[in-house]
Design an enzyme around this catalytic site. Structure first.
Site, PDB file in Angstrom:
ATOM      1  N   CYS A 111     117.350  28.039  67.680  1.00 15.36           N
ATOM      2  CA  CYS A 111     116.792  28.936  68.696  1.00 15.36           C
ATOM      3  C   CYS A 111     117.626  30.217  68.687  1.00 15.36           C
ATOM      4  CB  CYS A 111     116.850  28.287  70.072  1.00 15.36           C
ATOM      5  SG  CYS A 111     116.031  29.325  71.286  1.00 15.36           S
ATOM      6  N   ASP A 144     109.922  38.779  73.808  1.00 17.81           N
ATOM      7  CA  ASP A 144     110.873  37.696  73.563  1.00 17.81           C
ATOM      8  C   ASP A 144     111.445  37.899  72.151  1.00 17.81           C
ATOM      9  OD1 ASP A 144     112.304  35.424  73.970  1.00 17.81           O
ATOM     10  OD2 ASP A 144     110.594  34.084  74.226  1.00 17.81           O
ATOM     11  N   ASN A 145     112.548  37.240  71.895  1.00 16.84           N
ATOM     12  CA  ASN A 145     113.132  37.231  70.550  1.00 16.84           C
ATOM     13  C   ASN A 145     113.450  38.618  69.991  1.00 16.84           C
ATOM     14  OD1 ASN A 145     113.214  34.419  70.296  1.00 16.84           O
ATOM     15  ND2 ASN A 145     111.013  34.386  69.952  1.00 16.84           N
TER      16      ASN A 145
HETATM   17  N1  MTE Z   1     105.401  27.478  69.862  1.00 12.46           N
HETATM   18  C1  MTE Z   1     104.640  27.377  70.954  1.00 12.46           C
HETATM   19  N2  MTE Z   1     103.313  27.208  70.799  1.00 12.46           N
HETATM   20  N3  MTE Z   1     105.172  27.475  72.185  1.00 12.46           N
HETATM   21  C2  MTE Z   1     106.521  27.657  72.382  1.00 12.46           C
HETATM   22  O1  MTE Z   1     106.983  27.708  73.516  1.00 12.46           O
HETATM   23  N4  MTE Z   1     108.700  28.042  71.293  1.00 12.46           N
HETATM   24  C3  MTE Z   1     109.291  28.657  70.115  1.00 12.46           C
HETATM   25  C4  MTE Z   1     108.868  27.930  68.856  1.00 12.46           C
HETATM   26  N5  MTE Z   1     107.462  27.718  68.842  1.00 12.46           N
HETATM   27  C5  MTE Z   1     107.335  27.794  71.230  1.00 12.46           C
HETATM   28  C6  MTE Z   1     106.722  27.656  69.962  1.00 12.46           C
HETATM   29  C7  MTE Z   1     110.725  28.718  70.141  1.00 12.46           C
HETATM   30  S1  MTE Z   1     111.412  30.007  71.014  1.00 12.46           S
HETATM   31  C8  MTE Z   1     111.499  27.895  69.369  1.00 12.46           C
HETATM   32  S2  MTE Z   1     113.181  28.118  69.288  1.00 12.46           S
HETATM   33  C9  MTE Z   1     110.916  26.790  68.607  1.00 12.46           C
HETATM   34  O2  MTE Z   1     109.527  26.687  68.806  1.00 12.46           O
HETATM   35  C10 MTE Z   1     111.537  25.478  69.011  1.00 12.46           C
HETATM   36  O3  MTE Z   1     111.006  24.403  68.305  1.00 12.46           O
HETATM   37  P1  MTE Z   1     111.372  22.930  68.789  1.00 12.46           P
HETATM   38  O4  MTE Z   1     111.083  22.841  70.258  1.00 12.46           O
HETATM   39  O5  MTE Z   1     110.548  22.007  67.976  1.00 12.46           O
HETATM   40  O6  MTE Z   1     112.831  22.759  68.517  1.00 12.46           O
END
Ligand code: MTE
Length: 881
Positions: free
Chosen positions: A158, A290-291
């Protein structure tokens, strides 16, 4: 979904406990024992550690939208109960070895996990659309059957990994990850490029946008990466449906997700539904807000005020930065130096970004003056060395690919005799492009990509060395950063906040502004949670804000919010509500009530979970609980004007009463979808207090305008998808209308013959409750005069109901509207509520026992207060909601 190989079957049997677990580190992949005996023939690569699929939905999840997701209780929740954002304890994560079990793999969910029934999984649909010649719609079954399947080990991280360290320096807009926001698994699926090739992108195509099935306050989660990265085999971008040989678990995107190796986890969209090829980066809200790593000079206020910062693609994060952390010594680990072995083995992980290999990991025990090289175990290479083979229904073929998409584990033996003289252990990694972790932190508003040298402090305690990590995840106290900061050290002085000779203690950056001191320096008593909990009643209410204990007893009578809200907080941590609701003036009064600090253990207990109403799930006779937050689901939203909505929330069950006395309020808590900051406001529902199963709240939404920011809470509420919950707590308020002229003010009863009700805008809501109670009771002789001020006719809330009250109760109800911008044909009053209008319509007479109820914006309440006092009204006859 394909046939299982013997290897997979054995793995699954291990999962189900039939076979003994394989040793976590390395498993020999060879059938013939004779061959295995020959070291040259050992084709060894790590297989997943033993796993135990969580079977039970945890009690804490039962009342959340994730009530369908069984989870592992060891995970540390970083954002309260929901949404689920978690990391494993660092030692547990490291001990699992190179591959992480799905139950300990970190999770980052922006919202609720979509419900996907097992029987629907094969038919999960994915589309490829946008700038393509042949748009594709296919099911997961087809994706698995018609496309080549591969299996690869990939580390996801993350972007917020290690953010707690940044939050210690200065609060960012993100929640506090420790150093375990990273995990590795074997992902099985299709290369995304295969699918896109078949769709034939057009000449203008540049980006691959992805969208998940999780509906969030600002739309579905989505983001994008560059098309040429997706098409580059060296980047290994995948559509995965399996993790460590089993179907993805719900938290990790079941049934299908993108996996973007070498980039931040935020790009790997889970519950993937759509791939859209475009000529611009994604315009999804989560891609933009974000990010990102904004320039360090951009403060939270500046970032909020100026959207241009967010729209600059240069600040979007894709490749990970080089990073490392120490797992052992663990936090609070002690080493007895007497009789200790000669060396202590320091161990940890490191990863690079964009497929770049970590080429060195160095450890220093003299503050970075000299460095020693550690040994690195590149487990990922073992899959390369093993050559092509089948695993979990996909081909492992990494022989040709040079990129490194996984973390590596390193060790460094340090003589204990040298550690005895050291103050700290530092680690830094470098990648093949010689990108090296910096000494100093790059703080930015979202707190992402934090990668300075990881530092463990060594505390010499007699014959022991006690090791201290920089922080502990979430709100868990501990770590040298917190300690140093408390002692007035400046964490950014280039020396980890240690006082250089003669240096004065500093106020840390970012806290110089508007930090109101709420503690009393003369108080240094340590209080335990048991002592706190003994003071949980009106007799002697103690409560906690930011780990400090306050005694509210002597303030019960004067508390402008009513004694009840202090009593409701008694024995509990009320940091969120307190900080959200109180003014700086109120905060500045706190030192007089400060009686001590909670001890470390008690703080940890409090931080581990707030009290949840009825964790057992048994039905409660009344919905509201003044001492704990209850969850109410947003059932419907009706727009009554362009900016005003009635939100209907569902209580636990149809026959359940809300439990709100007339004239009192409840608190609603929402969390900002990105920053997780909690926002709390009080509201008075407009539905009848006797209504069962549901409650209706009228809310005017303050949108952003050109000149000012809108309302955080009302905008967040407006964005709440149906089916999501809010937290509700109450009742609060010092006033209650018992009926037939009888009121209770801070517990003291008082009879009235007449109410003057003065309100503006949405200040009508508490007034409306009391007015309706009087009007509905035909035997209630109390008279009411309402003076309701607004700008335009359409701003008058509840007008139809108010007019009906006036029409049906001519003898006891008079409603006066005043408008500052009334139309020409307006025949009501005009102008602001102030001296002249009050003099005319709210005349004081000593014969009639009158109480004036006032509710509106701060300016209106102030003006009315001054004007009424001038006209002879004593404060005892005025009640401000
Ligand atoms: N995809 C969806 N659809 N919704 C989410 O909230 N979070 C993202 C990503 N993909 C997210 C997502 C984020 S910020 C991260 S760091 C990773 O998924 C985390 O994957 P994990 O929960 O399988 O570790």
């Amino acid at each position: 979904m394909g046939h299982m190989t013997e290897e997979e079957k054995a793995h699954l049997r291990r999962v189900e406990g039939e076979l003994p677990p394989t040793p976590p580190e390395t498993v020999v992949d060879g059938e013939d024992p004779k061959e295995v005996d020959d070291p040259k023939n050992i084709l060894a690569f790590p297989l997943p550690p033993p796993t135990k699929v969580p079977a039970k939905v945890l009690d804490v999840d039962k009342k959340t939208p994730d009530a369908h997701v069984p989870r592992d209780p060891r995970l540390i929740r970083l954002t309260g109960v929901h949404p689920f954002n978690v990391e494993a304890p660092l030692s547990d994560l490291y001990n699992e070895g190179f591959l992480t079990s799905p139950e300990l793999f970190y999770v980052r969910n922006h919202g609720a996990v979509p419900v996907v029934r097992d029987e629907d999984i094969p038919n999960w649909e994915l589309t490829v659309e946008g700038l393509v010649e042949y748009p594709i719609k296919l099911t997961l079954k087809e994706l698995v059957a018609d496309y080549e399947q591969v299996t690869c080990p990939i580390t996801l991280v993350c972007a917020g990994n290690r953010r707690k360290e940044q939050n210690q320096v200065r609060k960012t807009k993100g929640f506090s990850w420790g150093a375990a926001g990273v995990s590795t698994a074997l992902f099985t699926g299709t290369f995304m490029s295969e699918l896109i090739k078949r769709a034939r992108p057009t000449r203008r195509a540049r980006y691959v946008c992805m969208e998940g099935a999780d509906k969030l306050p600002n739309g579905f989660y989505g983001t994008s990466v560059k098309l040429n990265w997706v098409m580059d085999p060296n980047r290994g971008i995948m559509l995965a449906h399996k993790m460590n040989g089993e179907m993805l678990r719900p938290d990790h995107g079941q049934p299908l997700r993108a996996v973007i190796p070498g980039q931040i986890g935020g790009r790997s969209v889970k519950w993937l539904k759509k791939i859209i090829i475009t000529d611009q980066p994604s315009d999804n809200w989560y891609h933009i807000y974000d990010n990102r790593v904004l320039p360090t000079s951009v403060s939270p206020d500046e970032a909020a005020a100026n959207p241009a910062w967010w729209k600059d693609e240069r600040y979007a994060i894709y490749d990970l930065s080089t990073n490392s952390a120490i797992a052992y010594p663990a936090h609070d680990e002690q080493l007895c130096v007497i009789g200790a072995p000669e060396n202590y083995r320091v161990k940890g992980y490191a990863y690079g970004g964009g497929g770049r290999r970590v080429t060195r990991v160095e450890v220093s025990i003299d503050k970075g003056k000299t460095w020693r090289l550690s040994k690195i175990d590149y487990a990922e290479d073992k899959y390369r060395d093993a050559g092509p083979r089948e695993l979990f229904g996909g081909t492992v073929d990494m022989t040709w690919r040079e990129s490194s998409f996984c973390w590596c584990f390193w060790t460094c033996d340090v003589p204990v005799r040298e550690l005895r003289d050291a103050k700290d252990i530092l680690v830094r990694a470098m990648d093949e492009s010689m990108n090296i972790q910096p000494r100093d932190m790059y703080w930015s508003v979202l707190g992402m990509m934090n990668n300075p040298w990881y530092r463990i402090a060594i505390n010499q305690e007699n014959d022991y060395l006690r090791f201290e990590h920089p922080t502990q995840p979430a709100l868990i106290p501990g770590g040298w950063m917190e300690r140093v900061k408390k002692a007035g050290g400046n964490l950014l002085n280039g020396y980890w906040g240690e006082r250089i000779d003669g240096e004065e203690p500093e106020v840390p950056v970012g806290e110089q502004t508007k930090e109101i001191k709420m503690t009393n320096d003369g108080v240094n008593r340590e209080i335990t949670i048991d002592q706190l909990r003994k003071h949980d009643s009106e007799k002697n209410p103690w409560f906690v804000v930011n780990g400090e204990v306050y005694d509210g007893t002597s303030f019960l009578k004067e508390h402008p919010g009513g004694a009840q809200s202090i009593i409701s907080a008694a024995g509990l941590d009320s940091t969120d509500e307190f900080m959200a609701i109180h003014s700086e003036t109120a905060k500045a009064m706190m030192p007089s009530y400060h009686i001590g600090s909670l001890d470390e253990v008690s703080r940890r207990v409090l931080s581990e979970g707030e009290v949840q109403a009825d964790p057992s799930g048994t039905p409660r006779p009344i919905f509201l609980d003044s001492r704990s937050w209850s969850k109410a689901i947003l059932h419907s939203k009706v727009s009554v004007s362009w900016d005003t909505r009635i939100f209907t929330f569902k209580l636990d069950y149809d026959e359940q009463p809300l439990g709100l006395p007339t004239g009192q309020h409840l608190m609603i808590r929402l969390r900002d979808p990105v920053t997780r900051e909690s926002i709390i406001r009080s509201y008075t529902p407009i539905s009848e207090t006797t209504k069962k199963g549901y409650t209706d709240v009228l809310v005017k939404v303050y949108f952003d305008t050109q000149d000012r920011k809108g309302g955080k809470m009302t905008k967040a509420m407006d964005a709440l998808p149906i089916g999501h919950f809010v937290d509700v707590k109450g009742p609060i308020g010092k006033f209650e209308y018992i009926g037939r002229g009888l009121c209770s003010i801070n517990g003291t009863q008082r009879r009235v013959n007449r109410f003057f009700m003065i309100c503006g805008g949405s200040g009508i809501t508490p007034i409306f409750q009391v007015l309706r109670a009087v009007m509905k009771d035909k035997d209630d002789p109390t008279t009411c005069v309402v003076l309701d001020g607004n700008r335009l006719v359409e701003d008058i809330l509840c007008k139809d109901d108010l007019d009906v009250f006036a029409r049906d109760n001519v003898d006891k109800c008079k409603i006066l509207y005043t408008l500052t911008q009334g139309p020409e044909d307006w025949n009501g009053l005009r102008g602001r509520i102030g001296g002249p209008l009050l003099k005319e319509h709210c005349c004081r007479s000593i014969e009639i026992n009158t109480l004036v109820l006032i509710c509106g914006p701060e300016a209106l309440e102030k003006n009315v207060h001054v004007a009424l006092n001038e006209q002879g009204w004593p404060d005892s006859d005025l009640l401000f909601f």
